[in-house]
Design an enzyme around this catalytic site. Structure first.
Site, PDB file in Angstrom:
ATOM      1  N   ASP A  63       0.842  -1.205   0.000  1.00 47.89           N
ATOM      2  CA  ASP A  63       0.000   0.000   0.000  1.00 47.89           C
ATOM      3  C   ASP A  63       0.876   1.253   0.000  1.00 47.89           C
ATOM      4  O   ASP A  63       0.581   2.236  -0.682  1.00 47.89           O
ATOM      5  CB  ASP A  63      -0.921  -0.012   1.234  1.00 47.89           C
ATOM      6  CG  ASP A  63      -1.637  -1.346   1.357  1.00 47.89           C
ATOM      7  OD1 ASP A  63      -2.355  -1.711   0.422  1.00 47.89           O
ATOM      8  OD2 ASP A  63      -1.437  -2.047   2.365  1.00 47.89           O
TER       9      ASP A  63
ATOM     10  N   HIS B 225      -4.862  -3.267   6.294  1.00 43.80           N
ATOM     11  CA  HIS B 225      -4.633  -3.506   4.856  1.00 43.80           C
ATOM     12  C   HIS B 225      -6.006  -3.875   4.268  1.00 43.80           C
ATOM     13  O   HIS B 225      -6.333  -5.053   4.092  1.00 43.80           O
ATOM     14  CB  HIS B 225      -3.622  -4.635   4.670  1.00 43.80           C
ATOM     15  CG  HIS B 225      -3.460  -5.063   3.237  1.00 43.80           C
ATOM     16  ND1 HIS B 225      -2.997  -4.225   2.255  1.00 43.80           N
ATOM     17  CD2 HIS B 225      -3.717  -6.249   2.613  1.00 43.80           C
ATOM     18  CE1 HIS B 225      -2.976  -4.863   1.101  1.00 43.80           C
ATOM     19  NE2 HIS B 225      -3.411  -6.097   1.287  1.00 43.80           N
TER      20      HIS B 225
HETATM   21  P1  NAD Z   1      -2.184 -18.362  -4.350  1.00 42.13           P
HETATM   22  O1  NAD Z   1      -3.516 -18.993  -4.244  1.00 42.13           O
HETATM   23  O2  NAD Z   1      -1.562 -18.189  -5.686  1.00 42.13           O
HETATM   24  O3  NAD Z   1      -1.145 -19.149  -3.454  1.00 42.13           O
HETATM   25  C1  NAD Z   1      -1.420 -19.475  -2.132  1.00 42.13           C
HETATM   26  C2  NAD Z   1      -0.649 -20.722  -1.813  1.00 42.13           C
HETATM   27  O4  NAD Z   1      -0.793 -20.957  -0.422  1.00 42.13           O
HETATM   28  C3  NAD Z   1      -1.171 -21.967  -2.547  1.00 42.13           C
HETATM   29  O5  NAD Z   1      -0.109 -22.588  -3.241  1.00 42.13           O
HETATM   30  C4  NAD Z   1      -1.724 -22.844  -1.419  1.00 42.13           C
HETATM   31  O6  NAD Z   1      -1.527 -24.239  -1.666  1.00 42.13           O
HETATM   32  C5  NAD Z   1      -0.885 -22.364  -0.253  1.00 42.13           C
HETATM   33  N1  NAD Z   1      -1.485 -22.609   1.067  1.00 42.13           N
HETATM   34  C6  NAD Z   1      -2.786 -22.530   1.425  1.00 42.13           C
HETATM   35  N2  NAD Z   1      -2.920 -22.862   2.724  1.00 42.13           N
HETATM   36  C7  NAD Z   1      -1.688 -23.149   3.184  1.00 42.13           C
HETATM   37  C8  NAD Z   1      -1.176 -23.559   4.437  1.00 42.13           C
HETATM   38  N3  NAD Z   1      -1.974 -23.765   5.487  1.00 42.13           N
HETATM   39  N4  NAD Z   1       0.153 -23.737   4.568  1.00 42.13           N
HETATM   40  C9  NAD Z   1       0.975 -23.552   3.513  1.00 42.13           C
HETATM   41  N5  NAD Z   1       0.546 -23.185   2.284  1.00 42.13           N
HETATM   42  C10 NAD Z   1      -0.760 -22.986   2.127  1.00 42.13           C
HETATM   43  O7  NAD Z   1      -2.287 -16.954  -3.574  1.00 42.13           O
HETATM   44  P2  NAD Z   1      -1.301 -15.705  -3.693  1.00 42.13           P
HETATM   45  O8  NAD Z   1      -1.744 -14.854  -4.811  1.00 42.13           O
HETATM   46  O9  NAD Z   1       0.112 -16.154  -3.612  1.00 42.13           O
HETATM   47  O10 NAD Z   1      -1.697 -14.901  -2.354  1.00 42.13           O
HETATM   48  C11 NAD Z   1      -1.441 -15.439  -1.086  1.00 42.13           C
HETATM   49  C12 NAD Z   1      -2.068 -14.564  -0.002  1.00 42.13           C
HETATM   50  O11 NAD Z   1      -1.464 -13.282   0.015  1.00 42.13           O
HETATM   51  C13 NAD Z   1      -3.572 -14.314  -0.190  1.00 42.13           C
HETATM   52  O12 NAD Z   1      -4.223 -14.390   1.065  1.00 42.13           O
HETATM   53  C14 NAD Z   1      -3.609 -12.901  -0.728  1.00 42.13           C
HETATM   54  O13 NAD Z   1      -4.847 -12.269  -0.491  1.00 42.13           O
HETATM   55  C15 NAD Z   1      -2.483 -12.283   0.071  1.00 42.13           C
HETATM   56  N6  NAD Z   1      -1.931 -11.023  -0.442  1.00 42.13           N
HETATM   57  C16 NAD Z   1      -1.584 -10.075   0.476  1.00 42.13           C
HETATM   58  C17 NAD Z   1      -1.016  -8.881   0.067  1.00 42.13           C
HETATM   59  C18 NAD Z   1      -0.634  -7.823   1.052  1.00 42.13           C
HETATM   60  O14 NAD Z   1      -0.284  -6.717   0.612  1.00 42.13           O
HETATM   61  N7  NAD Z   1      -0.640  -8.056   2.345  1.00 42.13           N
HETATM   62  C19 NAD Z   1      -0.792  -8.664  -1.290  1.00 42.13           C
HETATM   63  C20 NAD Z   1      -1.159  -9.655  -2.207  1.00 42.13           C
HETATM   64  C21 NAD Z   1      -1.726 -10.850  -1.764  1.00 42.13           C
HETATM   65  C1  LMR Z   2      -3.550  -6.537  -2.608  1.00 42.49           C
HETATM   66  O1  LMR Z   2      -3.582  -5.508  -1.945  1.00 42.49           O
HETATM   67  O2  LMR Z   2      -3.300  -6.533  -3.835  1.00 42.49           O
HETATM   68  C2  LMR Z   2      -3.774  -7.869  -1.942  1.00 42.49           C
HETATM   69  O3  LMR Z   2      -4.137  -7.697  -0.609  1.00 42.49           O
HETATM   70  C3  LMR Z   2      -4.719  -8.750  -2.664  1.00 42.49           C
HETATM   71  C4  LMR Z   2      -6.132  -8.249  -2.532  1.00 42.49           C
HETATM   72  O4  LMR Z   2      -6.993  -9.065  -2.177  1.00 42.49           O
HETATM   73  O5  LMR Z   2      -6.384  -7.079  -2.810  1.00 42.49           O
END
Ligand code: NAD
Ligand code: LMR
Length: 326
Positions: A158, A186
């Site tokens: 962010d 967030h």
């Molecule tokens: P994705 O679905 O591509 O990958 C998630 C992975 O986590 C999968 O491979 C799944 O098998 C694995 N997983 C699920 N449960 C698990 C567990 N208990 N232990 C280990 N692995 C596990 O998702 P992504 O796009 O990589 O996003 C992951 C997370 O990050 C989501 O919750 C998304 O919303 C979050 N995210 C946060 C931010 C932020 O700024 N904070 C930014 C982007 C994404």
């Molecule tokens: C983001 O900010 O891009 C991530 O937290 C993914 C989402 O769900 O927006």
């Protein structure tokens, strides 16, 4: 002998993992003289895919890449680690808010918190998986062996988004934008604090004189950027999220040259009149090797205080929903 650092990445077979792991192994975070050992934690069904990613990392032949291990057991994956990057969890889809994930993702941070308790007490844990503030609260509440100050939730994406938008509007390079801090959750209530930020050393409000744009468009763009990316890509942000995680680890590890940055930490009841016991994004300065201090002298206008109280209320609501997990 080179120094070594061991980093656990959960969800290593996912979208963010596919970018994050390579950048960790490449040496850009811990420097050319530190070997990075990677422990990838995945669900049993995705361990094979994680092993494929591990093969590719090996094939990059990075000088700084050490061992790469793939696990489906959190206790093994967290054994002896210095950093835990808790990414693994379900992302939201179009039309959802991040806290719609709270009931499905929250419980896994109970078990990961407990597993972290058996690892080194000196580790630093960064929660990326959404809703990341409340997930971090769950993890740290289930991990009394590691000081709560060693847990943080990532709002660096962010901050990067806010910085990029201000730079675009002002027509300057991003490195001219400083002190731009994200307050709170967030989520779509976060407050990107343009009033304390500077562009080319001057207050942002003197450089961008369109106050209406700052108060409305700018805040809304940053708050809704994640949803906009999902609407455009059909999937949530991945490379930008990994990049923000790399920035956050670097900042926490080396101190970011004494500059202020944003990350969500457990409130102690003393900062900015915030209630105790929320994981709230605040201005921090790093002291190196994962430790940091909250910067307490930001001036908050009534406009800012109103926005901060909204995001605080949302975090209190989220906390109520998962109170059985704390
Ligand atoms: P994705 O679905 O591509 O990958 C998630 C992975 O986590 C999968 O491979 C799944 O098998 C694995 N997983 C699920 N449960 C698990 C567990 N208990 N232990 C280990 N692995 C596990 O998702 P992504 O796009 O990589 O996003 C992951 C997370 O990050 C989501 O919750 C998304 O919303 C979050 N995210 C946060 C931010 C932020 O700024 N904070 C930014 C982007 C994404
Ligand atoms: C983001 O900010 O891009 C991530 O937290 C993914 C989402 O769900 O927006």
């Amino acid at each position: 002998m080179k120094k070594r650092v061991r980093v656990a990445v959960t969800g290593g077979a996912g979208q963010i993992g596919y970018s994050l792991l390579f950048r960790l192994a490449s040496g850009e975070v811990f420097g050319p003289s530190v070997i990075v050992d990677l422990n990838i934690l995945e669900l049993p069904i995705a361990v094979k895919s994680a092993a494929g990613t591990a093969m590719e990392i090996t094939d990059c032949a990075f000088d700084t890449c050490g061992e790469i291990n793939c696990y489906d057991d959190a206790t093994k994956a967290f054994d002896g680690i210095n950093w835990a990057l808790l990414v693994g969890s379900t992302p939201r889809g179009p039309g959802m808010e991040r806290n719609d994930l709270i009931m499905s993702n929250g419980p896994l941070f109970v078990s990961q918190g407990k597993a972290l308790a058996k690892a080194s007490s000196n580790l630093m844990a960064i929660v990326v998986g959404n809703p990341c503030n409340t997930n971090a609260l769950i993890a740290l509440s289930n991990c009394s062996e590691v000081p709560s100050s060693r847990f943080t939730a990532m709002t660096m994406l962010d901050e990067n988004r806010a910085k990029a938008q201000l730079a675009l509007k002002a027509g300057v390079a991003v490195d001219q934008v400083k002190n731009i801090v994200i307050w709170g959750n967030h989520s779509s209530t976060m407050y990107p604090d343009f009033e304390n930020s500077t562009i080319n050393g001057k207050p942002t409000t003197e450089v961008i004189k369109d106050r209406k744009w700052l108060e409305n468009d700018f805040i809304s763009i940053v708050q809704k950027r994640g949803a906009e990316v999902i609407a455009a890509r059909g999937k949530s942000s991945a490379a930008s999220a990994a990049s923000a995680c790399i920035d956050l680890v670097k900042n926490l590890n080396t101190g970011k040259g004494n500059e202020v940055f944003s990350t969500a930490v457990l409130t102690n009841g003393e900062w900015y009149n915030l209630p105790k016991g929320l994981v709230f994004s605040l201005p921090v300065k790093a002291k190196g090797q994962g430790s940091y201090e909250v910067v307490e002298n930001f001036k908050l206008s009534n406009f800012a205080k109103e926005k901060i109280s909204l995001t605080c209320k949302e975090l209190e609501e989220e906390k109520k929903v998962i109170s059985n997990l704390l």
